[in-house]
Design an enzyme around this catalytic site. Structure first.
Site, PDB file in Angstrom:
ATOM      1  N   ARG A 158       0.884  -1.175   0.000  1.00  0.00           N
ATOM      2  CA  ARG A 158       0.000   0.000   0.000  1.00  0.00           C
ATOM      3  C   ARG A 158       0.911   1.210   0.000  1.00  0.00           C
ATOM      4  O   ARG A 158       1.730   1.383   0.907  1.00  0.00           O
ATOM      5  CB  ARG A 158      -0.908   0.004   1.233  1.00  0.00           C
ATOM      6  CG  ARG A 158      -1.573   1.342   1.464  1.00  0.00           C
ATOM      7  CD  ARG A 158      -2.647   1.317   2.502  1.00  0.00           C
ATOM      8  NE  ARG A 158      -3.822   0.620   2.003  1.00  0.00           N
ATOM      9  CZ  ARG A 158      -5.031   0.733   2.541  1.00  0.00           C
ATOM     10  NH1 ARG A 158      -5.228   1.488   3.597  1.00  0.00           N
ATOM     11  NH2 ARG A 158      -6.046   0.064   2.041  1.00  0.00           N
ATOM     12  N   HIS A 207      -7.654   1.116  -6.205  1.00  0.00           N
ATOM     13  CA  HIS A 207      -7.779   0.218  -5.042  1.00  0.00           C
ATOM     14  C   HIS A 207      -8.460  -1.081  -5.521  1.00  0.00           C
ATOM     15  O   HIS A 207      -9.600  -1.363  -5.165  1.00  0.00           O
ATOM     16  CB  HIS A 207      -8.599   0.914  -3.955  1.00  0.00           C
ATOM     17  CG  HIS A 207      -8.503   0.273  -2.604  1.00  0.00           C
ATOM     18  ND1 HIS A 207      -7.719  -0.834  -2.342  1.00  0.00           N
ATOM     19  CD2 HIS A 207      -9.110   0.589  -1.424  1.00  0.00           C
ATOM     20  CE1 HIS A 207      -7.843  -1.160  -1.071  1.00  0.00           C
ATOM     21  NE2 HIS A 207      -8.683  -0.314  -0.487  1.00  0.00           N
ATOM     22  N   GLN A 230     -10.176  -3.781  -3.112  1.00  0.00           N
ATOM     23  CA  GLN A 230     -11.461  -3.356  -2.561  1.00  0.00           C
ATOM     24  C   GLN A 230     -12.594  -3.703  -3.530  1.00  0.00           C
ATOM     25  O   GLN A 230     -13.648  -4.220  -3.125  1.00  0.00           O
ATOM     26  CB  GLN A 230     -11.450  -1.845  -2.307  1.00  0.00           C
ATOM     27  CG  GLN A 230     -12.756  -1.317  -1.756  1.00  0.00           C
ATOM     28  CD  GLN A 230     -13.060  -1.879  -0.374  1.00  0.00           C
ATOM     29  OE1 GLN A 230     -12.240  -1.785   0.519  1.00  0.00           O
ATOM     30  NE2 GLN A 230     -14.238  -2.482  -0.188  1.00  0.00           N
ATOM     31  N   ASP A 285     -17.809   7.065  -0.723  1.00  0.00           N
ATOM     32  CA  ASP A 285     -16.547   6.922   0.010  1.00  0.00           C
ATOM     33  C   ASP A 285     -16.291   8.242   0.723  1.00  0.00           C
ATOM     34  O   ASP A 285     -16.966   9.254   0.464  1.00  0.00           O
ATOM     35  CB  ASP A 285     -15.407   6.577  -0.978  1.00  0.00           C
ATOM     36  CG  ASP A 285     -14.144   6.078  -0.270  1.00  0.00           C
ATOM     37  OD1 ASP A 285     -14.171   5.920   0.975  1.00  0.00           O
ATOM     38  OD2 ASP A 285     -13.135   5.866  -0.959  1.00  0.00           O
ATOM     39  N   CYS A 324     -16.553   1.474   1.307  1.00  0.00           N
ATOM     40  CA  CYS A 324     -15.387   0.614   1.575  1.00  0.00           C
ATOM     41  C   CYS A 324     -14.872   0.759   3.001  1.00  0.00           C
ATOM     42  O   CYS A 324     -14.108  -0.101   3.453  1.00  0.00           O
ATOM     43  CB  CYS A 324     -14.285   0.884   0.559  1.00  0.00           C
ATOM     44  SG  CYS A 324     -13.520   2.510   0.738  1.00  0.00           S
ATOM     45  N   ARG A 368     -13.256  -8.637   1.925  1.00  0.00           N
ATOM     46  CA  ARG A 368     -11.857  -8.335   1.620  1.00  0.00           C
ATOM     47  C   ARG A 368     -11.010  -9.588   1.865  1.00  0.00           C
ATOM     48  O   ARG A 368     -10.120  -9.915   1.089  1.00  0.00           O
ATOM     49  CB  ARG A 368     -11.339  -7.181   2.503  1.00  0.00           C
ATOM     50  CG  ARG A 368     -11.970  -5.817   2.243  1.00  0.00           C
ATOM     51  CD  ARG A 368     -11.613  -5.270   0.886  1.00  0.00           C
ATOM     52  NE  ARG A 368     -10.178  -5.149   0.706  1.00  0.00           N
ATOM     53  CZ  ARG A 368      -9.422  -4.140   1.154  1.00  0.00           C
ATOM     54  NH1 ARG A 368      -9.983  -3.122   1.792  1.00  0.00           N
ATOM     55  NH2 ARG A 368      -8.124  -4.111   0.921  1.00  0.00           N
TER      56      ARG A 368
HETATM   57  N1   CP Z   1     -11.142  -0.016   2.714  1.00  0.00           N
HETATM   58  C1   CP Z   1      -9.845  -0.081   3.094  1.00  0.00           C
HETATM   59  O1   CP Z   1      -8.923  -0.262   2.293  1.00  0.00           O
HETATM   60  O2   CP Z   1      -9.692  -0.006   4.456  1.00  0.00           O
HETATM   61  P1   CP Z   1      -8.300   0.220   5.196  1.00  0.00           P
HETATM   62  O3   CP Z   1      -7.780   1.582   4.790  1.00  0.00           O
HETATM   63  O4   CP Z   1      -8.643   0.155   6.665  1.00  0.00           O
HETATM   64  O5   CP Z   1      -7.352  -0.866   4.779  1.00  0.00           O
END
Ligand code: CP
Length: 308
Positions: free
Chosen positions: A107, A134, A137, A225, A266, A294
């Site tokens: 990430r 992403h 997700q 979001d 998400c 997830r």
């Molecule tokens: N939705 C998501 O990626 O959550 P986090 O940022 O907690 O990993």
């Protein structure tokens, strides 16, 4: 060896196979305790590096748990604590990590970091979020929709608010899974034309609609979001709140969607900003199934990456 860098870069048949595997693996666990291993152990003997240059709850926990359930082991690494955060190049980091681990999930901020990691790693790399996309997700979101309502192909998905990285991966998924997509939000926060163009080139209808009621009318799925993403400056907060307030998903807006429409977010959410608690905890909402999925979707992604 397959890296999972983005939905638009992954063959649609492979994406479908991953979603089907995810459903099957979820069912096969049959509610057993979270820490109990799966019956089959496809990651036995495998080591997975999970690198975080940004905060995370869902991605961190679901990847870590998923690897353990499949018999593998993880190293969770903070970018700041690695030499990566002190000037070592991405390319060197990728080559070194490839000598230690079988799979890298990262990430990060810039897409270029992900791409350089994938270019120089000799093991698969998974995109755990960048400023642009992403994909993990949205794999979970497609799985969640289909778990509740059957095939997502041909459905109407409406995105309310900021055309951010999650919205971008939804547009990629529209092209690859064959659903129609409507974006409703202020013009300054439109998704990039390239993301819209991908879905359109794949033959999908993509509509940009400034009126949220017109956009949501007849929706099968309404998604929103956070109004300020992790990479947005704090100084943007007040302006964004003013711009995005008309696009809040509340009960009045959801009433224009189909009666059996689903609502997704998400997470993490700022309750009563982008969506009201009445919607998030209401009958349309599947936000916690999304979060759970997830785990299952990423287990399928990791199996595909490693060919196991
Ligand atoms: N939705 C998501 O990626 O959550 P986090 O940022 O907690 O990993």
């Amino acid at each position: 060896m397959n890296s999972f860098l983005d939905i638009h870069k992954t063959d649609p048949a492979a994406l479908r196979s991953m979603i089907d595997t995810a459903h099957a693996m979820k069912i096969a666990r049959n509610g057993r305790p979270k820490g109990m291993p799966d019956d089959d152990q496809p990651l036995a003997g495998r080591m997975v590096a999970l690198i975080f240059e940004k905060p995370s709850t869902r991605t961190r926990v679901s990847f870590d748990l998923g690897v353990r359930q499949m018999g593998g082991q993880t190293m969770v690494l903070s970018g700041k604590e690695m030499q990566l955060g002190h000037g070592e190049t991405i390319a060197d980091t990728a080559r070194v990590l490839s000598r230690y681990v079988d799979l890298i999930m990262i990430r990060t901020f810039e897409e270029a970091t992900l791409l350089e990691m994938a270019e120089y790693a000799s093991v698969p790399v998974i995109n755990g979020l960048t400023n642009r996309t992403h994909p993990c997700q949205i794999m979970a979101d497609v799985m969640t929709y289909e778990e509740h309502r059957g095939p997502i192909a041909g459905r109407k998905v409406v995105w309310c608010g900021d055309g951010n990285n999650v919205c971008a991966s939804f547009l990629h998924a529209a092209g690859q899974f064959g659903f129609d997509f409507t974006f409703t939000g202020p013009e300054t926060l439109d998704p990039e034309p390239g993301f819209v163009g991908f879905a359109r080139e794949k033959g999908r209808s993509v509509r940009i609609e400034r009126d949220p009621v017109a956009a949501v009318t007849g929706a099968d799925l309404v998604v929103t979001d956070t109004w300020v993403s992790m990479h947005d400056p704090e100084s943007a907060k007040e302006r964004r709140h003013n711009q995005l307030r008309p696009y809040q998903v509340n009960e009045a807006l959801m009433a224009h969607a189909k009666p059996d429409a689903l609502f997704m977010h998400c997470l993490p959410a700022h309750r009563n900003d982008e969506a009201t608690s009445a919607v998030m905890d209401g009958p349309h909402s599947v936000i916690f199934d999304e979060a759970e999925n997830r785990l299952h979707a990423q287990k399928a992604v990791m199996r595909w990456c490693l060919g196991v």
